[in-house]
Design an enzyme around this catalytic site. Structure first.
Site, PDB file in Angstrom:
ATOM      1  N   VAL A  99      -5.664   3.645  -4.858  1.00 40.01           N
ATOM      2  CA  VAL A  99      -5.683   5.024  -5.324  1.00 40.01           C
ATOM      3  C   VAL A  99      -6.401   5.053  -6.670  1.00 40.01           C
ATOM      4  O   VAL A  99      -6.116   4.236  -7.542  1.00 40.01           O
ATOM      5  CB  VAL A  99      -4.252   5.586  -5.485  1.00 40.01           C
ATOM      6  N   CYS A 100      -7.352   5.971  -6.806  1.00 41.68           N
ATOM      7  CA  CYS A 100      -8.037   6.184  -8.078  1.00 41.68           C
ATOM      8  C   CYS A 100      -8.662   4.876  -8.583  1.00 41.68           C
ATOM      9  O   CYS A 100      -9.369   4.197  -7.842  1.00 41.68           O
ATOM     10  CB  CYS A 100      -7.054   6.779  -9.079  1.00 41.68           C
ATOM     11  N   THR A 101      -8.395   4.496  -9.830  1.00 44.58           N
ATOM     12  CA  THR A 101      -9.008   3.292 -10.408  1.00 44.58           C
ATOM     13  C   THR A 101      -8.362   2.005  -9.909  1.00 44.58           C
ATOM     14  O   THR A 101      -8.736   0.925 -10.356  1.00 44.58           O
ATOM     15  CB  THR A 101      -8.957   3.332 -11.945  1.00 44.58           C
ATOM     16  N   THR A 119     -13.777   5.963  -5.897  1.00 42.48           N
ATOM     17  CA  THR A 119     -12.766   5.990  -6.950  1.00 42.48           C
ATOM     18  C   THR A 119     -12.881   7.345  -7.625  1.00 42.48           C
ATOM     19  O   THR A 119     -13.628   8.211  -7.162  1.00 42.48           O
ATOM     20  CB  THR A 119     -12.965   4.834  -7.948  1.00 42.48           C
ATOM     21  N   ALA A 152     -10.106   8.702  -4.074  1.00 36.17           N
ATOM     22  CA  ALA A 152     -10.601   9.238  -5.342  1.00 36.17           C
ATOM     23  C   ALA A 152      -9.440   9.405  -6.329  1.00 36.17           C
ATOM     24  O   ALA A 152      -8.406   8.767  -6.189  1.00 36.17           O
ATOM     25  CB  ALA A 152     -11.322  10.551  -5.081  1.00 36.17           C
TER      26      ALA A 152
END
Length: 323
Positions: A99-101, A119, A152
């Site tokens: 998830v994300c970074t 990301t 993202a």
């Protein structure tokens, strides 16, 4: 019953919503055995200061069916032991997601080499630069490449979790959970719908900041480079060069982003017709606005209004029947 064990990796500086968002989706499905683990099994402090108590020590955790690696400030300088353990657990997992970074941790562990990934839009360029063997796609909400899925920024982890539920347990259950969370099962458009203006920086020089404000307040004005340069008391060539240097984007792209943002806001908050919104947003005609929406958001203005309008447009009152 198929093994549907899920392990969330926790660490200091983790983004709390990267954990709790997907976890809420998966727990609502009632078909997963969910565990959380941290180095040493110790409580972790999230980026927002919230303390999370894990279920177990990451070093002793068994490889799950699905390994989920969240992001957050703690991914900026990852502990080598954490990266190594993620690689070990991923080796025994059927499916790996970030998830994300959290994508940076997967990349550090060598799990994204030769793969497509995404990301948070604000970190996509850094991921591509730091890991040239990863094909970074900055716009999708989530990307699946083989057994590895990346998502993202922040709330996109919820979108990814819904996709996993749909894959494992069927569309009907995933749709029911999405409705309960007041979400789309599949969000229209990509990250571009959120990053259009956010990606642009505020200029350092006051004349350029004044121009940026003018653009936002007058999207239907003449916003050509020549006209904007006159407002900044610069030549068109000098204005274009300085604008890019100070905002990170060209004047044309900035104007396109502002006009799209204005049109989106009118579609969400007003009852105005498409032609009127196009004119007020600075588009030559409704077709030009439609092309801008299709190019950037992958939806038409009408579809966007249907999906994102804050309150439904009231139905017209029927004309009274003559006596």
């Amino acid at each position: 019953m198929a093994d549907r064990s899920v392990l969330f990796v926790l660490f200091d500086g983790v983004q709390s919503l990267d954990v709790t968002g997907p976890l809420e989706v998966l727990s609502a499905a009632a078909g997963y055995r969910i565990r959380t683990a941290s180095p040493g099994g110790l409580p972790v402090r999230t980026g927002s200061g919230l303390r999370l108590l894990p279920d177990e020590d990451l070093a002793h955790a068994a490889a799950p069916h699905t390994l989920i690696v969240p992001g957050g400030p703690g991914t900026r300088r990852p502990v080598p032991e954490l990266v190594a353990r993620i690689a070990e657990l991923a080796d025994g997992a059927e499916r790996v997601a970030s998830v994300c970074t959290g994508a940076f941790l997967l990349a550090e562990a060598g799990l994204l080499a030769g793969r497509r990934a995404t990301t948070h839009w604000a970190h996509a360029e850094a991921l591509a630069r730091r890991f040239p063997d990863v094909t970074v796609e900055p716009d999708p909400i989530h990307v699946r490449d083989g057994r590895v899925a990346t998502s993202a920024g922040v709330t996109a982890g919820i979108d990814l979790a819904l996709a996993l539920v749909e894959e494992d347990l069927g569309r009907e259950l995933a749709l029911r959970i999405a409705r309960h969370l007041v979400m789309f099962l599949r969000r229209p458009g990509g990250q571009a719908q959120f990053s259009t203006q956010l990606a642009a920086q505020l200029a350092v020089r006051q004349p350029l900041r004044d121009v940026q404000r003018w653009i936002t307040e007058h999207p239907d004005a003449d916003l050509s480079v020549e006209a904007l340069a006159r407002r900044a008391s610069l030549s068109p060539r000098q204005f274009a060069r300085v604008f890019v240097a100070e905002t990170g984007t060209t004047p044309g792209r900035y104007v396109d982003g502002v006009r799209l943002e204005v049109a989106r806001r009118h579609l969400e908050d007003s009852d105005d017709g498409i032609e009127q919104i196009a004119r007020r947003s600075g588009y030559r005609n409704p077709e030009a606005m439609r092309r801008a929406f299709a190019r950037t958001l992958a939806v038409s203005p009408l579809d966007y209004r249907r999906r994102f309008r804050a309150t439904p447009t009231p139905a017209p009152t029927p004309a009274p029947t003559p006596a």
